[in-house]
Design an enzyme around this catalytic site. Sequence first.
Site, PDB file in Angstrom:
ATOM      1  N   ASP A  31       0.934  -1.062  -0.092  1.00  0.00           N
ATOM      2  CA  ASP A  31       0.132   0.233   0.035  1.00  0.00           C
ATOM      3  C   ASP A  31       0.971   1.237   0.060  1.00  0.00           C
ATOM      4  O   ASP A  31       2.015   1.450   0.761  1.00  0.00           O
ATOM      5  CB  ASP A  31      -0.980  -0.053   1.254  1.00  0.00           C
ATOM      6  N   ILE A  32       0.540   2.266  -0.915  1.00  0.00           N
ATOM      7  CA  ILE A  32       1.487   3.503  -0.894  1.00  0.00           C
ATOM      8  C   ILE A  32       1.184   4.292   0.327  1.00  0.00           C
ATOM      9  O   ILE A  32       2.198   5.016   0.578  1.00  0.00           O
ATOM     10  CB  ILE A  32       0.819   4.351  -2.219  1.00  0.00           C
ATOM     11  N   ASN A  87     -12.890  -3.268   2.236  1.00  0.00           N
ATOM     12  CA  ASN A  87     -14.023  -2.140   2.156  1.00  0.00           C
ATOM     13  C   ASN A  87     -14.675  -2.160   0.991  1.00  0.00           C
ATOM     14  O   ASN A  87     -14.467  -2.539  -0.033  1.00  0.00           O
ATOM     15  CB  ASN A  87     -13.275  -0.887   2.313  1.00  0.00           C
ATOM     16  N   GLU A  95     -12.328   3.341  -1.643  1.00  0.00           N
ATOM     17  CA  GLU A  95     -11.932   4.332  -2.312  1.00  0.00           C
ATOM     18  C   GLU A  95     -11.486   4.092  -3.527  1.00  0.00           C
ATOM     19  O   GLU A  95     -11.549   4.769  -4.374  1.00  0.00           O
ATOM     20  CB  GLU A  95     -10.420   4.946  -1.495  1.00  0.00           C
ATOM     21  N   VAL A  96     -10.849   2.948  -3.596  1.00  0.00           N
ATOM     22  CA  VAL A  96     -10.528   2.426  -5.109  1.00  0.00           C
ATOM     23  C   VAL A  96     -11.488   1.319  -5.587  1.00  0.00           C
ATOM     24  O   VAL A  96     -11.743   0.229  -4.803  1.00  0.00           O
ATOM     25  CB  VAL A  96      -9.077   1.948  -4.865  1.00  0.00           C
ATOM     26  N   HIS A 100     -10.092  -5.166  -3.417  1.00  0.00           N
ATOM     27  CA  HIS A 100      -8.582  -5.345  -3.068  1.00  0.00           C
ATOM     28  C   HIS A 100      -8.987  -5.804  -1.493  1.00  0.00           C
ATOM     29  O   HIS A 100      -9.790  -5.287  -0.686  1.00  0.00           O
ATOM     30  CB  HIS A 100      -7.859  -4.256  -2.788  1.00  0.00           C
ATOM     31  N   MET A 101      -8.080  -6.528  -0.998  1.00  0.00           N
ATOM     32  CA  MET A 101      -8.121  -7.015   0.503  1.00  0.00           C
ATOM     33  C   MET A 101      -6.692  -6.323   1.201  1.00  0.00           C
ATOM     34  O   MET A 101      -5.476  -6.721   0.595  1.00  0.00           O
ATOM     35  CB  MET A 101      -7.848  -8.487   0.532  1.00  0.00           C
ATOM     36  N   HIS A 102      -6.922  -5.653   2.140  1.00  0.00           N
ATOM     37  CA  HIS A 102      -5.692  -5.114   2.864  1.00  0.00           C
ATOM     38  C   HIS A 102      -5.310  -6.206   3.828  1.00  0.00           C
ATOM     39  O   HIS A 102      -6.065  -6.886   4.368  1.00  0.00           O
ATOM     40  CB  HIS A 102      -6.086  -3.912   3.782  1.00  0.00           C
TER      41      HIS A 102
END
Length: 117
Positions: A31-32, A87, A95-96, A100-102
């Site tokens: 993650d950035i 999310n 947001e994106v 995606h899974m954090h």
Amino acid sequence: MAPDCIFCRIVGGGIPSRKIYDDEDIFAFHDIRPVAPVHFLMVPRVHIASLYECEPSHAAALGKMLAMAGRLAREQGATDGFRTIINTGRVGRQEVYHVHMHVIGGPDVLPGMIVRK
Ligand code: AMP
Ligand code: ZN
């Protein structure tokens, strides 16, 4: 591939990322804006906007994201636990809009997931 999708462009190599893993189904990268010493994202290669758009045909890629999370977390240094978060939508503060899974962890115990009032 959705041309306006930032994560499709990362998967395709058009936008640079710090990749940690990829195969025919999934792609994982740091993650950035990490919130913990270990914070990376796992995405399906195929564009799926959110969990709302998921179908049974996506099960292999989604399952692989979970099945690989522990190995990758350990390799990244989260050896004593981590948290996975997906999310979804406005309420989930997505947001994106590419599923995606954090994967979030590190040496310290994470804060409670949702603050109780
Ligand atoms: P979410 O709220 O679950 O949609 O989170 C999107 C995540 O994507 C955030 O944690 C961002 O820091 C992360 N992110 C956005 N752009 C990039 C990028 N170019 N490379 C890596 N991570 C990104
Ligand atoms: Zn996409």
